[in-house]
Write a protein that holds these residues in place. Structure first.
Motif, PDB file in Angstrom:
ATOM      1  N   PHE A 196       0.844  -1.192   0.000  1.00  0.00           N
ATOM      2  CA  PHE A 196       0.000   0.000   0.000  1.00  0.00           C
ATOM      3  C   PHE A 196       0.879   1.241   0.000  1.00  0.00           C
ATOM      4  CE2 PHE A 196       0.799  -0.856   4.407  1.00  0.00           C
ATOM      5  CZ  PHE A 196       0.620   0.311   5.138  1.00  0.00           C
ATOM      6  N   THR A 197       0.347   2.311  -0.557  1.00  0.00           N
ATOM      7  CA  THR A 197       1.089   3.555  -0.692  1.00  0.00           C
ATOM      8  C   THR A 197       0.284   4.694  -0.098  1.00  0.00           C
ATOM      9  OG1 THR A 197       2.140   5.092  -2.248  1.00  0.00           O
ATOM     10  CG2 THR A 197       0.146   3.972  -3.007  1.00  0.00           C
ATOM     11  N   VAL A 198       0.991   5.676   0.453  1.00  0.00           N
ATOM     12  CA  VAL A 198       0.328   6.907   0.890  1.00  0.00           C
ATOM     13  C   VAL A 198       0.517   8.019  -0.136  1.00  0.00           C
ATOM     14  CG1 VAL A 198       0.453   6.354   3.338  1.00  0.00           C
ATOM     15  CG2 VAL A 198       2.336   7.619   2.267  1.00  0.00           C
ATOM     16  N   GLY A 199       1.372   7.767  -1.149  1.00  0.00           N
ATOM     17  CA  GLY A 199       1.524   8.722  -2.242  1.00  0.00           C
ATOM     18  C   GLY A 199       2.208  10.021  -1.861  1.00  0.00           C
ATOM     19  N   ASP A 200       3.154   9.950  -0.929  1.00  0.00           N
ATOM     20  CA  ASP A 200       3.847  11.173  -0.510  1.00  0.00           C
ATOM     21  C   ASP A 200       4.848  11.628  -1.576  1.00  0.00           C
ATOM     22  OD1 ASP A 200       5.234   8.739   0.268  1.00  0.00           O
ATOM     23  OD2 ASP A 200       6.744  10.049   1.189  1.00  0.00           O
ATOM     24  N   VAL A 201       4.985  12.929  -1.693  1.00  0.00           N
ATOM     25  CA  VAL A 201       6.000  13.537  -2.559  1.00  0.00           C
ATOM     26  C   VAL A 201       7.070  14.114  -1.629  1.00  0.00           C
ATOM     27  CG1 VAL A 201       6.474  15.208  -4.379  1.00  0.00           C
ATOM     28  CG2 VAL A 201       4.233  14.081  -4.268  1.00  0.00           C
ATOM     29  N   THR A 202       8.135  13.361  -1.444  1.00  0.00           N
ATOM     30  CA  THR A 202       9.134  13.664  -0.428  1.00  0.00           C
ATOM     31  C   THR A 202      10.509  13.801  -1.070  1.00  0.00           C
ATOM     32  OG1 THR A 202       7.858  12.394   1.200  1.00  0.00           O
ATOM     33  CG2 THR A 202      10.159  12.857   1.735  1.00  0.00           C
ATOM     34  N   PRO A 203      11.303  14.792  -0.672  1.00  0.00           N
ATOM     35  CA  PRO A 203      12.662  14.909  -1.217  1.00  0.00           C
ATOM     36  C   PRO A 203      13.507  13.675  -0.897  1.00  0.00           C
ATOM     37  CG  PRO A 203      12.043  16.911  -0.034  1.00  0.00           C
ATOM     38  CD  PRO A 203      10.988  15.888   0.266  1.00  0.00           C
ATOM     39  N   ASP A 204      14.348  13.301  -1.837  1.00  0.00           N
ATOM     40  CA  ASP A 204      15.315  12.241  -1.605  1.00  0.00           C
ATOM     41  C   ASP A 204      16.463  12.847  -0.803  1.00  0.00           C
ATOM     42  OD1 ASP A 204      17.475  10.459  -1.739  1.00  0.00           O
ATOM     43  OD2 ASP A 204      16.861   9.704  -3.701  1.00  0.00           O
ATOM     44  N   PRO A 205      16.663  12.429   0.461  1.00  0.00           N
ATOM     45  CA  PRO A 205      17.686  13.078   1.286  1.00  0.00           C
ATOM     46  C   PRO A 205      19.105  12.828   0.803  1.00  0.00           C
ATOM     47  CG  PRO A 205      16.812  11.153   2.403  1.00  0.00           C
ATOM     48  CD  PRO A 205      15.959  11.363   1.188  1.00  0.00           C
ATOM     49  N   THR A 206      19.290  11.835  -0.054  1.00  0.00           N
ATOM     50  CA  THR A 206      20.645  11.552  -0.536  1.00  0.00           C
ATOM     51  C   THR A 206      21.020  12.405  -1.735  1.00  0.00           C
ATOM     52  OG1 THR A 206      19.977   9.775  -2.052  1.00  0.00           O
ATOM     53  CG2 THR A 206      20.388   9.178   0.260  1.00  0.00           C
ATOM     54  N   THR A 207      20.032  12.973  -2.409  1.00  0.00           N
ATOM     55  CA  THR A 207      20.299  13.818  -3.583  1.00  0.00           C
ATOM     56  C   THR A 207      19.733  15.227  -3.440  1.00  0.00           C
ATOM     57  OG1 THR A 207      18.259  13.169  -4.731  1.00  0.00           O
ATOM     58  CG2 THR A 207      20.204  11.764  -5.054  1.00  0.00           C
ATOM     59  N   GLY A 208      18.764  15.391  -2.543  1.00  0.00           N
ATOM     60  CA  GLY A 208      18.108  16.681  -2.384  1.00  0.00           C
ATOM     61  C   GLY A 208      17.035  16.952  -3.422  1.00  0.00           C
ATOM     62  N   ARG A 209      16.801  15.999  -4.316  1.00  0.00           N
ATOM     63  CA  ARG A 209      15.824  16.217  -5.380  1.00  0.00           C
ATOM     64  C   ARG A 209      14.440  15.757  -4.951  1.00  0.00           C
ATOM     65  NH1 ARG A 209      13.219  13.918  -9.634  1.00  0.00           N
ATOM     66  NH2 ARG A 209      12.971  15.258 -11.479  1.00  0.00           N
ATOM     67  N   THR A 210      13.438  16.572  -5.268  1.00  0.00           N
ATOM     68  CA  THR A 210      12.042  16.227  -5.014  1.00  0.00           C
ATOM     69  C   THR A 210      11.374  15.887  -6.341  1.00  0.00           C
ATOM     70  OG1 THR A 210      11.950  17.770  -3.156  1.00  0.00           O
ATOM     71  CG2 THR A 210       9.848  17.000  -4.043  1.00  0.00           C
ATOM     72  N   PRO A 211      10.739  14.717  -6.471  1.00  0.00           N
ATOM     73  CA  PRO A 211      10.058  14.408  -7.728  1.00  0.00           C
ATOM     74  C   PRO A 211       8.884  15.345  -7.954  1.00  0.00           C
ATOM     75  CG  PRO A 211       9.490  12.802  -6.041  1.00  0.00           C
ATOM     76  CD  PRO A 211      10.576  13.658  -5.461  1.00  0.00           C
ATOM     77  N   THR A 212       8.545  15.558  -9.197  1.00  0.00           N
ATOM     78  CA  THR A 212       7.343  16.330  -9.504  1.00  0.00           C
ATOM     79  C   THR A 212       6.115  15.484  -9.203  1.00  0.00           C
ATOM     80  OG1 THR A 212       7.184  15.560 -11.794  1.00  0.00           O
ATOM     81  CG2 THR A 212       8.585  17.497 -11.368  1.00  0.00           C
ATOM     82  N   GLU A 213       4.964  16.124  -9.119  1.00  0.00           N
ATOM     83  CA  GLU A 213       3.724  15.363  -8.925  1.00  0.00           C
ATOM     84  C   GLU A 213       3.520  14.374 -10.063  1.00  0.00           C
ATOM     85  OE1 GLU A 213       0.840  18.274  -6.336  1.00  0.00           O
ATOM     86  OE2 GLU A 213       0.890  18.568  -8.506  1.00  0.00           O
ATOM     87  N   HIS A 214       3.813  14.812 -11.290  1.00  0.00           N
ATOM     88  CA  HIS A 214       3.665  13.936 -12.450  1.00  0.00           C
ATOM     89  C   HIS A 214       4.557  12.703 -12.313  1.00  0.00           C
ATOM     90  CE1 HIS A 214       2.891  12.774 -16.603  1.00  0.00           C
ATOM     91  NE2 HIS A 214       4.202  12.653 -16.788  1.00  0.00           N
ATOM     92  N   GLU A 215       5.804  12.918 -11.916  1.00  0.00           N
ATOM     93  CA  GLU A 215       6.717  11.790 -11.745  1.00  0.00           C
ATOM     94  C   GLU A 215       6.227  10.843 -10.658  1.00  0.00           C
ATOM     95  OE1 GLU A 215      11.000  13.830 -12.993  1.00  0.00           O
ATOM     96  OE2 GLU A 215      10.208  14.096 -10.952  1.00  0.00           O
ATOM     97  N   ARG A 216       5.720  11.404  -9.575  1.00  0.00           N
ATOM     98  CA  ARG A 216       5.256  10.549  -8.471  1.00  0.00           C
ATOM     99  C   ARG A 216       4.037   9.738  -8.875  1.00  0.00           C
ATOM    100  NH1 ARG A 216       5.010   7.096  -5.089  1.00  0.00           N
ATOM    101  NH2 ARG A 216       5.000   7.416  -2.830  1.00  0.00           N
ATOM    102  N   ILE A 217       3.128  10.345  -9.614  1.00  0.00           N
ATOM    103  CA  ILE A 217       1.945   9.615 -10.070  1.00  0.00           C
ATOM    104  C   ILE A 217       2.351   8.490 -11.015  1.00  0.00           C
ATOM    105  CG2 ILE A 217      -0.156   9.805 -11.466  1.00  0.00           C
ATOM    106  CD1 ILE A 217      -0.412  12.697 -10.268  1.00  0.00           C
ATOM    107  N   LYS A 218       3.219   8.792 -11.973  1.00  0.00           N
ATOM    108  CA  LYS A 218       3.684   7.765 -12.901  1.00  0.00           C
ATOM    109  C   LYS A 218       4.452   6.663 -12.175  1.00  0.00           C
ATOM    110  CE  LYS A 218       2.250   9.219 -16.959  1.00  0.00           C
ATOM    111  NZ  LYS A 218       1.406   8.393 -17.858  1.00  0.00           N
ATOM    112  N   ALA A 219       5.217   7.042 -11.147  1.00  0.00           N
ATOM    113  CA  ALA A 219       5.947   6.045 -10.362  1.00  0.00           C
ATOM    114  C   ALA A 219       4.971   5.112  -9.648  1.00  0.00           C
ATOM    115  CB  ALA A 219       6.863   6.737  -9.362  1.00  0.00           C
TER     116      ALA A 219
END
Length: 361
Positions: free
Chosen positions: A6-29
């Motif tokens: 199950f997923t909660v669908g959070d859009v969270t920065p990757d602490p190892t790179t500092g990059r936050t996915p876009t909403e579009h990227e998270r939905i597609k993921a």
């Protein structure tokens, strides 16, 4: 026994790179993760419902409808559908439609939601959370089982001669799990209707959830649905897997330390000791998950949270490979061993259709 994610669908920065996915990227993921779940042999994919940042799954039925067309075997579910801020009439319509699109591969988990500002956005008050959950489900339950409904309550306009369409597939309503983190009233509600009860079983010690499950089982029997052992229980779980436990701990630690939910609190070691979280090898995940049966008794559904805290898609897909290939096959065998013959199977549309035919309902 059903296994899934199950997923909660959070859009969270990757602490190892500092990059936050876009909403579009998270939905597609999320779509890629669900398709991977079917590929590796899991049984269930469930999506949360959120209407506030930093989350994206505001329309679960849209997501699940797409997945219905892209999958053949996966049960599509929710974690959770907000029974408090959604109109029960719309829930009845949407999930019956989804049930038809997926040829019955649909159930849903109902919950109150714990984000206060969401309630007024939908015209409600969080202080009415429990009464809303009870009243709205009472109506939803009737809408799926009665052709014509006359109804009047406190929180929505009355209904006169109303028929919800489409009708449930084969005349069998989608199976409902009532999800709860802390509310005994929700365990009581699940027991009253003979529905399933899903204990989140993630962020708090297992003893906390055991009390809720025990209450549900006792009240399930009280209402005449069977013995306590025949109640329908689902559990959450949480894991990060690598073939080597040291690699798992090293890789997951920065995600844990910075996660919005539990970051900057107890250490990773303290948290894994006190809660169901497992960070380690496939064998360690197997061993920890098997202890759930010791705590909660035989149960029907085990879902894992695998894609949170900023973990990149590549990592999540690798996790699912390990889960599906090395963990779940062993768990299926172990959970089947010594399982009493009168313990119910996990609910499916086909099984419930056959049961309905036998009892003439």
């Amino acid at each position: 026994m059903q296994f899934g994610i199950f997923t909660v669908g959070d859009v969270t920065p990757d602490p190892t790179t500092g990059r936050t996915p876009t909403e579009h990227e998270r939905i597609k993921a999320t779509l890629a993760i669900a398709l991977k779940a079917e590929e590796v042999g899991l049984d269930v994919f469930a999506t949360g419902e959120h209407h506030n940042p930093p989350f994206v799954p505001s329309s679960p039925t849209t997501l699940l409808g797409y997945l219905a067309a892209r999958t053949e075997r996966l049960i599509l579910s929710t974690s959770t559908t907000l029974i408090t801020t959604n109109d029960p009439v719309k829930i009845a319509e949407d999930y019956a439609m989804l049930q038809h699109l997926a040829d019955g591969r649909v159930d849903l988990m109902l919950g109150r939601g714990n984000t206060g500002p969401v309630y007024p956005w939908f015209g409600q008050d969080i202080r009415d959370g429990i009464p809303l959950a009870l009243e709205n489900y009472a109506l939803l339950h009737r809408l799926w089982r009665e052709e014509v409904v006359d109804w009047e309550g406190k929180f929505r306009t009355p209904l006169q001669g109303f028929t919800s369409t489409p009708r449930p597939l084969d005349g069998v309503a989608p199976f409902v799990w009532h999800g709860s983190i802390r509310s005994p009233e929700i365990a009581e509600q699940a027991a009253y209707y003979g529905d399933g009860f899903f204990a989140n079983n993630i962020f708090w010690p297992a003893d906390h959830f055991r009390r809720l499950v025990d209450l549900y089982r006792r009240r399930f029997a009280h209402y005449g649905h069977g013995t306590p052992e025949q109640a329908i229980v689902g559990l959450g779980g949480q894991a990060f897997i690598r073939r080597n436990s040291q690699d798992a701990v090293r890789e997951f630690r920065p995600y844990f330390d910075n996660a919005p939910v539990y970051g900057h609190g107890p250490s990773l070691e303290e948290f894994t000791e006190q809660t169901p979280l497992t960070v380690g090898s496939p064998q360690q995940v197997i061993e920890k998950t098997l202890t759930f049966r010791e705590t909660f008794g035989h149960y029907q559904r085990q879902l894992f949270l695998m894609d949170h805290a900023g973990l990149p898609l590549k990592t999540v897909l690798e996790q699912l490979d390990l889960l599906g290939e090395e963990v779940v096959p062993v768990l299926r065998k172990e959970f089947a061993d010594n399982r009493p013959t009168d313990t119910p199977s996990a609910p499916t549309h086909q099984d419930r259709l056959q049961h309905a035919a036998k009892v003439g309902k």
